[in-house]
Write an enzyme that holds these catalytic residues in place. Structure first.
Site, PDB file in Angstrom:
ATOM      1  N   ARG A  13      39.545  16.290  26.827  1.00  0.00           N
ATOM      2  CA  ARG A  13      38.252  16.245  26.133  1.00  0.00           C
ATOM      3  C   ARG A  13      38.121  14.883  25.440  1.00  0.00           C
ATOM      4  O   ARG A  13      37.355  14.046  25.892  1.00  0.00           O
ATOM      5  CB  ARG A  13      38.132  17.422  25.149  1.00  0.00           C
ATOM      6  CG  ARG A  13      36.683  17.714  24.746  1.00  0.00           C
ATOM      7  CD  ARG A  13      36.161  16.749  23.699  1.00  0.00           C
ATOM      8  NE  ARG A  13      36.993  16.768  22.505  1.00  0.00           N
ATOM      9  CZ  ARG A  13      36.951  15.824  21.578  1.00  0.00           C
ATOM     10  NH1 ARG A  13      36.128  14.801  21.687  1.00  0.00           N
ATOM     11  NH2 ARG A  13      37.761  15.875  20.537  1.00  0.00           N
ATOM     12  N   ASP A  14      38.934  14.605  24.410  1.00  0.00           N
ATOM     13  CA  ASP A  14      38.833  13.274  23.788  1.00  0.00           C
ATOM     14  C   ASP A  14      39.194  12.210  24.822  1.00  0.00           C
ATOM     15  O   ASP A  14      38.596  11.128  24.875  1.00  0.00           O
ATOM     16  CB  ASP A  14      39.745  13.170  22.552  1.00  0.00           C
ATOM     17  CG  ASP A  14      39.130  12.305  21.459  1.00  0.00           C
ATOM     18  OD1 ASP A  14      38.630  11.222  21.798  1.00  0.00           O
ATOM     19  OD2 ASP A  14      39.146  12.688  20.280  1.00  0.00           O
ATOM     20  N   HIS A  17      36.597  10.299  26.888  1.00  0.00           N
ATOM     21  CA  HIS A  17      35.966   9.059  26.423  1.00  0.00           C
ATOM     22  C   HIS A  17      36.646   7.839  27.069  1.00  0.00           C
ATOM     23  O   HIS A  17      35.999   6.835  27.342  1.00  0.00           O
ATOM     24  CB  HIS A  17      36.104   8.910  24.900  1.00  0.00           C
ATOM     25  CG  HIS A  17      35.267   9.862  24.097  1.00  0.00           C
ATOM     26  ND1 HIS A  17      33.906   9.885  24.137  1.00  0.00           N
ATOM     27  CD2 HIS A  17      35.618  10.811  23.186  1.00  0.00           C
ATOM     28  CE1 HIS A  17      33.438  10.804  23.293  1.00  0.00           C
ATOM     29  NE2 HIS A  17      34.463  11.384  22.709  1.00  0.00           N
ATOM     30  N   SER A 167      37.610  10.725  12.733  1.00  0.00           N
ATOM     31  CA  SER A 167      36.980  10.311  13.997  1.00  0.00           C
ATOM     32  C   SER A 167      37.084   8.816  14.241  1.00  0.00           C
ATOM     33  O   SER A 167      37.138   8.366  15.384  1.00  0.00           O
ATOM     34  CB  SER A 167      35.489  10.659  13.975  1.00  0.00           C
ATOM     35  OG  SER A 167      35.283  11.973  13.592  1.00  0.00           O
ATOM     36  N   HIS A 194      42.892  15.862  12.988  1.00  0.00           N
ATOM     37  CA  HIS A 194      42.697  15.173  14.279  1.00  0.00           C
ATOM     38  C   HIS A 194      42.666  13.683  13.961  1.00  0.00           C
ATOM     39  O   HIS A 194      41.801  13.232  13.214  1.00  0.00           O
ATOM     40  CB  HIS A 194      41.376  15.676  14.864  1.00  0.00           C
ATOM     41  CG  HIS A 194      40.871  14.957  16.078  1.00  0.00           C
ATOM     42  ND1 HIS A 194      40.933  15.491  17.347  1.00  0.00           N
ATOM     43  CD2 HIS A 194      40.251  13.760  16.226  1.00  0.00           C
ATOM     44  CE1 HIS A 194      40.370  14.667  18.212  1.00  0.00           C
ATOM     45  NE2 HIS A 194      39.948  13.601  17.565  1.00  0.00           N
ATOM     46  N   HIS A 196      42.945   9.422  14.939  1.00  0.00           N
ATOM     47  CA  HIS A 196      42.764   8.339  15.918  1.00  0.00           C
ATOM     48  C   HIS A 196      43.597   7.142  15.505  1.00  0.00           C
ATOM     49  O   HIS A 196      43.876   6.934  14.319  1.00  0.00           O
ATOM     50  CB  HIS A 196      41.280   7.971  16.054  1.00  0.00           C
ATOM     51  CG  HIS A 196      40.553   8.897  16.976  1.00  0.00           C
ATOM     52  ND1 HIS A 196      40.494   8.698  18.337  1.00  0.00           N
ATOM     53  CD2 HIS A 196      39.888  10.054  16.746  1.00  0.00           C
ATOM     54  CE1 HIS A 196      39.816   9.684  18.900  1.00  0.00           C
ATOM     55  NE2 HIS A 196      39.437  10.531  17.966  1.00  0.00           N
ATOM     56  N   TYR A 285      32.513   5.517  14.928  1.00  0.00           N
ATOM     57  CA  TYR A 285      33.021   6.417  15.960  1.00  0.00           C
ATOM     58  C   TYR A 285      33.838   5.710  17.027  1.00  0.00           C
ATOM     59  O   TYR A 285      33.380   4.727  17.605  1.00  0.00           O
ATOM     60  CB  TYR A 285      31.830   7.090  16.662  1.00  0.00           C
ATOM     61  CG  TYR A 285      31.662   8.483  16.202  1.00  0.00           C
ATOM     62  CD1 TYR A 285      30.756   8.806  15.224  1.00  0.00           C
ATOM     63  CD2 TYR A 285      32.478   9.487  16.725  1.00  0.00           C
ATOM     64  CE1 TYR A 285      30.639  10.089  14.770  1.00  0.00           C
ATOM     65  CE2 TYR A 285      32.362  10.783  16.275  1.00  0.00           C
ATOM     66  CZ  TYR A 285      31.446  11.082  15.302  1.00  0.00           C
ATOM     67  OH  TYR A 285      31.349  12.356  14.852  1.00  0.00           O
TER      68      TYR A 285
HETATM   69  C1  LIG Z   1      31.509  12.837  19.501  1.00  0.00           C
HETATM   70  C2  LIG Z   1      32.549  13.924  19.455  1.00  0.00           C
HETATM   71  C3  LIG Z   1      33.849  13.338  18.964  1.00  0.00           C
HETATM   72  O1  LIG Z   1      34.470  12.614  20.007  1.00  0.00           O
HETATM   73  C4  LIG Z   1      34.733  14.439  18.423  1.00  0.00           C
HETATM   74  C5  LIG Z   1      36.028  13.863  18.007  1.00  0.00           C
HETATM   75  O2  LIG Z   1      37.018  13.954  18.716  1.00  0.00           O
HETATM   76  C6  LIG Z   1      36.121  13.102  16.767  1.00  0.00           C
HETATM   77  O3  LIG Z   1      35.200  13.171  15.920  1.00  0.00           O
HETATM   78  O4  LIG Z   1      37.130  12.404  16.616  1.00  0.00           O
HETATM   79 MN   LIG Z   2      38.423  12.344  18.421  1.00  0.00          MN
END
Ligand SMILES: CC[C@H](O)CC(=O)C(=O)O
Ligand SMILES: [Mn+2]
Length: 334
Positions: A13-14, A17, A167, A194, A196, A285
């Site tokens: 899912r991620d 991207h 995010s 979650h 990054h 983002y």
């Molecule tokens: C746009 C949805 C986003 O990728 C969700 C997510 O994984 C995040 O906010 O990090």
């Molecule tokens: Mn993410």
């Protein structure tokens, strides 16, 4: 007794991207099979922007969401299939389709100040017999009290767990600690994080979250994900084991899944570059990365300037079209 940490893998899912949503259904089957065999508890599969994300705004997927989910469900024996849904991008129709295709868990993702738009979807998910998780995105943008307020809203709607999501990969460990500890104290449902890796802190921040009481963390194999990617699932498994936490995941098998199954499918493996670091620094983002690189190329401007300006304007997910406006303005200013 070792505390069990639930690890949700979101490579499919991620990680979408990182491949501009172009994994095939064969890719999905192969990756799910390897993750399931390694003992991953929950596997998320969706367009990078969640159900219904396949569009001009976010980029079209290679296959339909239903085809992805059926391929994933067919390749699983023990894991739970999870989907992501951003209210408005995905609707109750996509949620019902996902449940029929075998999804058992949904993460209802809203901007950190907008949990209220997730109420309906949490309730629909529960009525469909699914586990429903509230996912507060961009949580670096507000203070701790606001996050606590929004997490409590998700709990009041019947969410089974709530996430504090970084995010933009913009936070440092002390910020994670204070947010997770405060949410953990305020709710009686499990709390997730979650991370990054835009500032190289995804694993460190995940550890900080767990030490502050988080029960669930996310990972992706080889860090496949938006921006510089996510905390690496295989690294989390090794590190958590060393720290005395149980994940139920076999280290060698998850290493094999990451290196032998996922890595060859990543044409552009996420890494910390001047642009992805700028995402963390600007607090925008991660999914803006490829859009900003394309716009920079088209308008002959520096992608970092686009990202910093997007951060200055406090843009949030869904405002990808502004990247073009900003690039155009920067080009005209030159
Ligand atoms: C746009 C949805 C986003 O990728 C969700 C997510 O994984 C995040 O906010 O990090
Ligand atoms: Mn993410």
């Amino acid at each position: 007794m070792m505390k069990k940490i639930r690890l949700i893998d979101t490579t499919l899912r991620d990680g979408m991207h990182a491949v501009s949503h172009q994994f095939s259904t064969e890719d999905v089957s192969a990756v799910v099979k390897a993750l399931d065999d390694a003992g991953v508890d929950t596997i998320e599969v969706s367009h990078g922007d969640g159900l219904g994300g396949s569009s001009f705004q976010y980029g079209f997927s290679k296959a339909t969401e239903e085809a992805y989910l059926k391929a994933a469900a067919g390749a699983m024996t023990n894991a739970k299939l999870c989907v992501l849904l951003l209210p408005g991008i995905g609707t109750h129709k996509e949620l019902e389709m996902a449940a029929n295709a075998g999804a058992k868990v949904v993460r209802v993702a809203t901007h950190v100040t907008e949990a209220d738009i997730g109420e309906q979807h949490i309730k629909i998910a529960k009525s469909l017999g699914m586990e429903a998780i509230g996912f507060l995105m961009m949580s670096h943008m507000v203070d701790v009290d606001k996050i606590v307020e929004q997490a409590k809203l998700f709990e009041s709607y019947g969410a089974d767990a709530v996430y504090v999501t970084d995010s933009a990969g913009a936070m440092i460990p002390t910020q994670i600690t204070e947010r997770i500890a405060a949410v953990k104290k305020a709710v009686s449902i499990p709390v997730g994080h979650h991370a990054h890796d835009n500032m190289g802190l995804a694993i460190g921040n995940s550890i900080a979250a767990i030490q502050a009481g988080a029960d669930i963390v996310d990972g992706t194999c080889r860090g496949a994900g938006a921006g510089a990617g996510n905390a690496m699932t295989e690294v989390l498994v090794g590190v958590l084991d060393k720290m005395g936490y149980a994940t139920g995941i076999d280290l060698y098998k998850i290493m094999d899944a990451a290196d032998d199954i996922v890595m060859p499918r990543l044409h552009r493996p996420p890494m910390i570059t001047k642009e992805s670091l700028s995402i963390g620094y600007a607090g925008v983002y991660g999914s803006f990365l490829l859009h900003a690189l394309r716009a920079a190329d088209k308008f002959n401007v520096d992608a970092r300037d686009i990202l910093i300006e997007m951060g200055r304007r406090k843009t949030v997910g869904g405002q990808e079209d502004m990247i073009i406006d900003v690039a155009y303005e920067l080009a005209n200013r030159k």
